[in-house]
Scaffold this motif. Structure first.
Motif, PDB file in Angstrom:
ATOM      1  N   VAL A 160       0.779  -1.249  -0.002  1.00  0.00           N
ATOM      2  CA  VAL A 160       0.034  -0.060   0.104  1.00  0.00           C
ATOM      3  C   VAL A 160       0.824   1.272  -0.057  1.00  0.00           C
ATOM      4  O   VAL A 160       0.529   2.247   0.594  1.00  0.00           O
ATOM      5  CB  VAL A 160      -1.032   0.095   1.205  1.00  0.00           C
ATOM      6  CG1 VAL A 160      -1.957  -1.077   1.105  1.00  0.00           C
ATOM      7  CG2 VAL A 160      -0.215  -0.149   2.457  1.00  0.00           C
ATOM      8  N   ASP A 161       2.156   1.169  -0.420  1.00  0.00           N
ATOM      9  CA  ASP A 161       2.958   2.393  -0.847  1.00  0.00           C
ATOM     10  C   ASP A 161       3.508   2.915   0.839  1.00  0.00           C
ATOM     11  O   ASP A 161       3.015   2.409   1.846  1.00  0.00           O
ATOM     12  CB  ASP A 161       2.188   3.620  -1.409  1.00  0.00           C
ATOM     13  CG  ASP A 161       3.088   4.334  -2.408  1.00  0.00           C
ATOM     14  OD1 ASP A 161       4.381   4.222  -1.710  1.00  0.00           O
ATOM     15  OD2 ASP A 161       2.519   5.131  -3.091  1.00  0.00           O
ATOM     16  N   LYS A 162       4.284   3.863   0.844  1.00  0.00           N
ATOM     17  CA  LYS A 162       5.067   4.277   1.794  1.00  0.00           C
ATOM     18  C   LYS A 162       3.941   5.091   2.655  1.00  0.00           C
ATOM     19  O   LYS A 162       3.182   5.756   1.874  1.00  0.00           O
ATOM     20  CB  LYS A 162       6.257   5.058   1.424  1.00  0.00           C
ATOM     21  CG  LYS A 162       7.308   4.275   0.717  1.00  0.00           C
ATOM     22  CD  LYS A 162       8.478   5.083   0.319  1.00  0.00           C
ATOM     23  CE  LYS A 162       9.144   5.416   1.438  1.00  0.00           C
ATOM     24  NZ  LYS A 162      10.556   6.083   1.223  1.00  0.00           N
ATOM     25  N   PRO A 163       4.305   5.334   4.003  1.00  0.00           N
ATOM     26  CA  PRO A 163       3.221   6.014   5.010  1.00  0.00           C
ATOM     27  C   PRO A 163       2.964   7.594   4.444  1.00  0.00           C
ATOM     28  O   PRO A 163       2.010   7.854   4.302  1.00  0.00           O
ATOM     29  CB  PRO A 163       3.925   5.902   6.368  1.00  0.00           C
ATOM     30  CG  PRO A 163       4.350   4.564   6.276  1.00  0.00           C
ATOM     31  CD  PRO A 163       5.229   4.625   4.757  1.00  0.00           C
ATOM     32  N   GLY A 164       4.087   8.123   4.101  1.00  0.00           N
ATOM     33  CA  GLY A 164       4.042   9.689   3.715  1.00  0.00           C
ATOM     34  C   GLY A 164       3.203   9.844   2.220  1.00  0.00           C
ATOM     35  O   GLY A 164       2.828  10.938   2.037  1.00  0.00           O
ATOM     36  N   SER A 165       2.883   8.538   1.513  1.00  0.00           N
ATOM     37  CA  SER A 165       2.099   8.948   0.335  1.00  0.00           C
ATOM     38  C   SER A 165       0.872   9.074   0.595  1.00  0.00           C
ATOM     39  O   SER A 165       0.048   9.656  -0.296  1.00  0.00           O
ATOM     40  CB  SER A 165       2.267   7.830  -0.633  1.00  0.00           C
ATOM     41  OG  SER A 165       1.745   6.329  -0.051  1.00  0.00           O
TER      42      SER A 165
END
Length: 450
Positions: A160-165
């Motif tokens: 699910v992509d990096k947290p900052g995204s």
């Protein structure tokens, strides 16, 4: 050196008197303009920071296009790579970026409005791409056809992509809406590039991306064999639960008409990405970015028709006046004829210029009397000497010959006095009075037998 012609000398003398008379008004006007310029700071800084997204993402590509557009106006756009919307918002809130791309659903409308964040308009759809490997599904699910529900993700390995995204937060909310506890799903947080490679290599079953179609990772996965998109037939229901989403459809054949990719329309969810800006960012920069957005995002795309974007309909935060005017209004006519620095100066200073005109109109009325006073003073100053000579003549204290010499000297001086033609009658009147005084002294001299 040859003396100037008398006509030219008179013209220059009149100009000097006019400038000297208008000088106080001009100095006042100049002081007001300088003070207004210092307070308003109409010219923007030469550099501005734009928070974009991961290297190679659609955000990064759009950021480069903005940098190219503003370079022609002498503005350097510093592109700040980030992990995505959440990082961009954090940079804006901390004052470390002037503008940023932010996906719908990421901002806090109340807190961010109070923090002074504004929108320059919604720029484009950012679909939620849920790519999966059909061969990773259980046999029964494969036989049922294309995956159509997020509830079926539970047994799969999902990135699910990096947290900052901001993508993890979105997926968390979507899973909970499907009565799934995110803790029970095999979630990972690889960046887009390694996640794409892992999906293609069979190390992941599902990759969730939130990006514009221009993203190279999206383009790669759309054309990759053995990779499919979740056909989210419940998209309309999701838009009722999550208002920041819109139901969109990836048209059949839009990726590759010849190869008929995709083979059917695919229902998807999409948020709109907006260009957010800090209230402290210079208005001229906000105006330039809003105008650049018209050319960058105004065309047709996979999910929208021409001129659907930019728009102010789907912005979660208040739209700044510059964005609203660029999208919904008509730019001032002078922007079509003046260079940016000049049109911006007029734009920022017109109120001051209008007020200055109102102030100078009554003040300008003192210029003609001052001009008249300066010219007439050049003549009238000699009347005091003439009167003093006549007074001495009447008292008989001076010899007539000496008085006549002083009158001759006064006449020679007055003969060199230059005044504009409109005031020549006063100069001639002075010389006539000198001649009359000379006649009286000569007559008195004859009476005295001198």
């Amino acid at each position: 050196m040859t003396a100037l012609p008398r006509t030219l000398r008179l013209a220059l003398l009149g100009l000097r008197d006019l400038l000297a008379s208008a000088g106080p008004v001009l100095v006042l006007a100049g002081a007001i303009l300088v003070a207004a310029y210092w307070v308003l700071q109409p010219q923007p800084p030469a550099s501005v920071t734009l928070a974009t997204g991961p290297v190679g993402s659609a955000y990064a590509a759009f950021g480069q296009r903005y940098a190219d557009a503003l370079r022609s106006h002498g503005i350097t756009v510093v592109l700040q790579p980030t992990d995505g919307s959440q990082d961009n918002l954090a940079l804006l809130r901390q004052g470390q970026a002037d503008l940023a791309f932010v996906r719908g659903g990421s901002a806090d409308p109340v807190a961010d409005e109070e923090a002074g964040l504004l929108s320059l308009g919604a720029l484009f759809y950012e679909p939620l791409w849920v790519f999966y490997r059909p061969d990773a599904l259980p046999p029964a699910a494969r036989r049922a056809g294309p995956l159509q529900s997020l509830a079926a993700l539970k047994p799969l390995r999902v990135n699910v992509d990096k947290p900052g995204s901001g993508v993890p937060d979105i997926v968390d909310r979507l899973l909970r809406a499907n009565r799934l506890d995110p803790a029970t799903v095999q979630l990972s947080h690889l960046a887009q590039a390694p996640a794409t490679e892992a999906l293609l290599g069979g190390l992941l079953d599902v990759v969730v991306l939130a990006s514009a179609p221009e993203s190279p990772h999206v383009q790669q996965l759309l054309r990759a064999p053995g990779i499919a998109l979740v056909d989210l037939r419940q998209s309309d229901a999701y838009t009722r639960i999550f208002p920041f989403f819109s139901a969109v459809s990836l048209p059949r054949g839009i990726v590759d008409l010849a190869a008929d990719v995709p083979a059917d329309d695919v229902a998807m969810l999409a948020a709109t990405t907006s260009l957010l800006v800090r209230e402290q960012t210079h208005p001229a920069l906000r105006q330039l970015f809003a105008q650049a957005a018209q050319g960058i995002h105004g065309g047709a795309g996979w999910f929208n028709r021409a001129r659907d974007f930019p728009n102010t309909r789907t912005s979660e935060l208040p739209v700044s006046s510059e964005g609203d005017r660029a999208i919904n209004g008509t730019p001032p006519f002078w922007q079509r004829y003046l260079p940016f620095w000049a049109s911006n100066l007029v734009e920022r200073m017109w109120l001051v210029l209008g007020g200055l005109v109102v102030l100078l109109l009554p003040l300008s009325r003192i210029v003609p009397p001052l001009y008249t006073f300066r010219v007439r003073r050049r003549v009238f100053r000699w009347y005091a000497q003439l009167r003093e000579i006549e007074s001495r003549s009447e008292h008989g204290d001076e010899a007539p010959g000496r008085l006549l010499e002083e009158l001759e000297q006064l006449d020679r001086v007055v003969d060199k006095v230059a005044v504009p033609l409109s005031y020549a009658d006063e100069l001639y009147a002075l010389r006539h009075n000198i001649h009359a005084a000379r006649k009286r002294i000569v007559a008195r001299r004859l009476d005295m037998g001198d």
